[in-house]
Design an enzyme around this catalytic site. Structure first.
Site, PDB file in Angstrom:
ATOM      1  N   ASP A  37       1.133  11.807 -20.892  1.00 29.63           N
ATOM      2  CA  ASP A  37      -0.498  12.098 -22.174  1.00 29.63           C
ATOM      3  C   ASP A  37       0.269  12.169 -22.952  1.00 29.63           C
ATOM      4  O   ASP A  37       1.674  12.610 -23.667  1.00 29.63           O
ATOM      5  CB  ASP A  37      -0.640  12.432 -21.254  1.00 29.63           C
ATOM      6  N   ASN A  81      -8.822   4.204 -17.273  1.00 31.42           N
ATOM      7  CA  ASN A  81      -8.284   3.418 -18.431  1.00 31.42           C
ATOM      8  C   ASN A  81      -8.827   2.189 -18.874  1.00 31.42           C
ATOM      9  O   ASN A  81      -8.966   1.702 -20.254  1.00 31.42           O
ATOM     10  CB  ASN A  81      -6.999   3.409 -18.202  1.00 31.42           C
TER      11      ASN A  81
HETATM   12  C1  FPP Z   1      -1.696   8.320 -22.442  1.00 29.46           C
HETATM   13  O1  FPP Z   1      -2.000   8.192 -23.496  1.00 29.46           O
HETATM   14  C2  FPP Z   1      -0.904   7.224 -22.038  1.00 29.46           C
HETATM   15  C3  FPP Z   1      -1.415   4.794 -21.752  1.00 29.46           C
HETATM   16  C4  FPP Z   1      -2.781   6.134 -20.732  1.00 29.46           C
HETATM   17  C5  FPP Z   1      -0.923   4.255 -21.483  1.00 29.46           C
HETATM   18  C6  FPP Z   1       0.918   4.686 -21.142  1.00 29.46           C
HETATM   19  C7  FPP Z   1       1.258   3.398 -21.530  1.00 29.46           C
HETATM   20  C8  FPP Z   1       2.535   3.129 -22.058  1.00 29.46           C
HETATM   21  C9  FPP Z   1       3.006   3.473 -22.268  1.00 29.46           C
HETATM   22  C10 FPP Z   1       2.359   1.805 -22.475  1.00 29.46           C
HETATM   23  C11 FPP Z   1       3.911   0.851 -21.813  1.00 29.46           C
HETATM   24  C12 FPP Z   1       4.151   1.233 -20.319  1.00 29.46           C
HETATM   25  C13 FPP Z   1       5.465   0.794 -19.857  1.00 29.46           C
HETATM   26  C14 FPP Z   1       5.580   0.926 -18.305  1.00 29.46           C
HETATM   27  C15 FPP Z   1       6.686   0.131 -20.239  1.00 29.46           C
HETATM   28  P1  FPP Z   1      -2.697   8.655 -24.471  1.00 29.46           P
HETATM   29  O2  FPP Z   1      -3.267   7.495 -25.155  1.00 29.46           O
HETATM   30  O3  FPP Z   1      -4.314   9.151 -23.277  1.00 29.46           O
HETATM   31  O4  FPP Z   1      -3.323   9.945 -25.441  1.00 29.46           O
HETATM   32  P2  FPP Z   1      -3.867  11.304 -26.040  1.00 29.46           P
HETATM   33  O5  FPP Z   1      -4.213  11.967 -24.048  1.00 29.46           O
HETATM   34  O6  FPP Z   1      -3.230  11.999 -26.671  1.00 29.46           O
HETATM   35  O7  FPP Z   1      -5.255  10.115 -25.857  1.00 29.46           O
END
Ligand code: FPP
Length: 216
Positions: A2, A50
């Protein structure tokens, strides 16, 4: 993982920049886990919920995944790290699935560590799929072991430690069955800023816990 979005917003950047920085953290923390001898590292990369994000962000995340699968392959092989997935990966786009299957096959012989990506993963969905699988067999004596063996995580032990970044204090449909006795570590740090030292601090904190599993 997160905090990618908040990290980007705080810097006046688009959310995509946060995910790019988040992907760099994936590499850093995988390395740290390997250095610490962690046998299974599971990362919640994309939840079944998501999919409800704007198409542009979903597509960006998928292409980031594909990009990283190919750029990290040699490192995975060098260190004997096997890539695994949990989740309903058939729902991924054809090109993401092809890249994923390629890396899964090429690292299938690796035995030092499992890097498990939760992709299109939701724990309730996983449990529902497991129940359907069991219902389709002729197993009559259904035990906890039967259920565990039909979950996506059947190849790995239940997690010892859950690290949740950016201060969130909920499970968000992650490994509900498997985390019955998992220790929680909540860090205020946003995932893109999460360092090897932060990871080691979480492990040190965990090492001080007294796990009783309901006993005294
Ligand atoms: C959560 O932060 C993150 C995600 C939903 C995506 C994570 C995915 C990657 C980093 C892609 C790459 C993956 C690999 C395995 C290389 P958020 O977008 O919910 O952030 P927030 O909580 O601040 O809104």
């Amino acid at each position: 993982m997160d905090g990618n979005g908040r990290w980007a917003t705080a810097q006046g950047k688009p959310r995509s920049e946060g995910h790019i920085a988040g992907a760099a953290t994936v590499r850093r923390i995988t390395e740290a886990a390997r250095e610490e001898g962690i046998r299974y590292l599971t990362l919640y990369a994309f939840s079944s919920e998501n999919w409800n994000r704007p198409t542009e962000e979903v597509n960006m995340l998928m292409s980031l995944l594909v990009q990283h699968l190919s750029s990290e392959l040699s490192l995975l092989l060098k260190h004997g790290i096997r890539l695994r997935t949990i989740g309903n990966i058939e729902t991924l786009s054809d090109y993401a699935l092809a890249a994923l299957n390629d890396t899964l096959e090429k690292t299938a012989h690796c035995e030092n560590m499992d890097l498990v990506l939760a992709l299109s993963y939701g724990s309730r969905d996983e449990i529902t799929r497991a129940v359907r699988l069991i219902a389709a067999t002729d197993i009559k004596d259904i035990t906890e072991k039967t259920i565990s063996e039909h979950l996506d995580t059947s190849f790995m032990p239940d997690p010892d430690l859950l690290i949740r970044t950016s201060g969130e204090q909920r499970l968000s449909n992650f490994l509900l069955w498997q985390m019955a006795y998992t220790e929680f570590y909540i860090s205020p740090i946003l995932w893109p800023d999460f360092s090897k030292e932060d990871f080691r601090n979480a492990l040190s904190d965990y090492a001080k816990r007294n796990r009783r599993y309901g006993n005294i």
